[in-house]
Structure formats: structure tokens, C-alpha cells
Enzyme design. Structure first.
Site, mmCIF file in Angstrom:
data_model
loop_
_atom_site.group_PDB
_atom_site.id
_atom_site.type_symbol
_atom_site.label_atom_id
_atom_site.label_comp_id
_atom_site.label_asym_id
_atom_site.label_seq_id
_atom_site.Cartn_x
_atom_site.Cartn_y
_atom_site.Cartn_z
ATOM 1 N N PRO A 66 -1.481 -3.395 -4.586
ATOM 2 C CA PRO A 66 -2.595 -2.685 -3.947
ATOM 3 C C PRO A 66 -3.419 -3.662 -3.106
ATOM 4 C CG PRO A 66 -2.962 -2.897 -6.314
ATOM 5 C CD PRO A 66 -1.604 -3.435 -6.032
ATOM 6 N N HIS A 67 -3.854 -3.211 -1.953
ATOM 7 C CA HIS A 67 -4.620 -4.094 -1.083
ATOM 8 C C HIS A 67 -5.558 -3.283 -0.202
ATOM 9 C CE1 HIS A 67 -0.820 -3.029 0.908
ATOM 10 N NE2 HIS A 67 -1.497 -3.059 2.035
ATOM 11 N N GLY A 68 -6.551 -3.979 0.315
ATOM 12 C CA GLY A 68 -7.503 -3.320 1.175
ATOM 13 C C GLY A 68 -8.319 -4.319 1.959
#
Length: 154
Positions: free
Chosen positions: A66-68
Site C-alpha cells: 500500500p502506498h500514497g
């Protein structure tokens, strides 16, 4: 930038107990927010959730990345977690996830974001590395295995 510049021992957790993707993303948000001045837990969670809405970051074989991006962040921050029990993450292979590497970066650093994701994916594509990560029994061991420059995670 080295992975050791963005992943700290206090953001490395072994055998975490969660039953859902949402709880896991909330935990990640709670770990990242204190590392970034002016960033709230809800900001991190919203960034991760927005990315998940575009498509799951569960890349298969029990792994999720997960990344942002965060507009107010001044530095990248990473989290490494192994799960006590794999959780459904809507992964591309429909398999539950038990290794999670989360990455939050400043919005104005897209190139660094992509380079870091590429390095993380390279390490997690190594079966020996994943096997060693899954066998880790302490946060320190998990951290050391992931960051070592020699096999299994090189």
C-alpha cells in the site's frame, strides 16, 4: 535514497494481529502520522484508501505494498509488517496477504516514490527474502532481514 533512510525499527512490526484490510491500513496510518510534522492519522488513512480504490495494492503471493502521496509531507516514511494470520486484501491473485510494506511520500516527489516502490518490489519478488521475512519472530529480526544487502533480500 536507501530503504534504511525511510524504514525505522519502530515502523517494523512482526506478527501483527488484524482481521481486515481496513484495520491494517488504520494501524499503518497510526505508525506513519507521528513521523510527519503536521500530518494527521486521518490524512495518511485517506491517502492509502484513495490508492486502494484505484485498485488493490495486493501484488500477489501474500504481499501487499500500500502506498500514497501526502501534500504536506516533508519526507518519505515506510512501514513493514508481517501478519500473524493472513488477511484478505483483494490481491490480484485472490490470496490473503501476510507481508505488507507501506510507503507514504511527499506529493512533490513522484520519481522517488517510483524508485522506492521498484526497490521494494524487487526485494519482495525474491522468494528467499519472503521466506526469511515470514520466519522472523521479532521486530528487530524482521527489520534486519529486510534491510540486509546480502541474500536473502539483496
Amino acid at each position: 535514497m536507501q530503504l534504511s533512510d525511510i524504514l525505522s525499527l519502530d515502523c517494523t512490526h512482526c506478527a501483527v494481529q488484524h482481521s481486515s484490510k481496513k484495520k491494517l491500513l488504520e494501524t499503518i496510518s497510526g505508525m506513519v502520522a507521528p513521523k510527519l510534522v503536521g500530518i494527521h492519522r486521518a490524512d495518511v488513512f485517506d491517502s492509502l484508501l484513495q490508492r486502494e480504490r484505484l485498485g488493490s495494492t495486493g501484488i500477489g503471493l501474500g504481499i501487499a505494498i500500500p502506498h500514497g502521496r501526502l501534500a504536506k509531507a516533508n519526507q518519505p516514511v515506510a512501514v513493514l509488517i508481517t501478519m500473524a494470520q493472513a488477511v484478505d486484501f483483494d490481491a490480484i491473485d485472490n490470496q490473503p496477504v501476510d507481508i505488507v510494506f507501506a510507503l507514504l511520500v511527499p506529493e512533490d516527489q513522484p520519481e522517488q516514490h517510483l524508485q522506492t516502490l521498484s526497490e521494494v518490489a524487487r526485494r519482495l519478488n525474491n522468494k528467499e527474502c519472503c521466506r526469511a521475512l515470514r520466519k522472523a519472530s521479532t521486530n528487530q529480526e524482521l527489520y534486519d532481514i529486510f534491510l540486509q544487502d546480502e541474500p536473502p533480500c539483496s
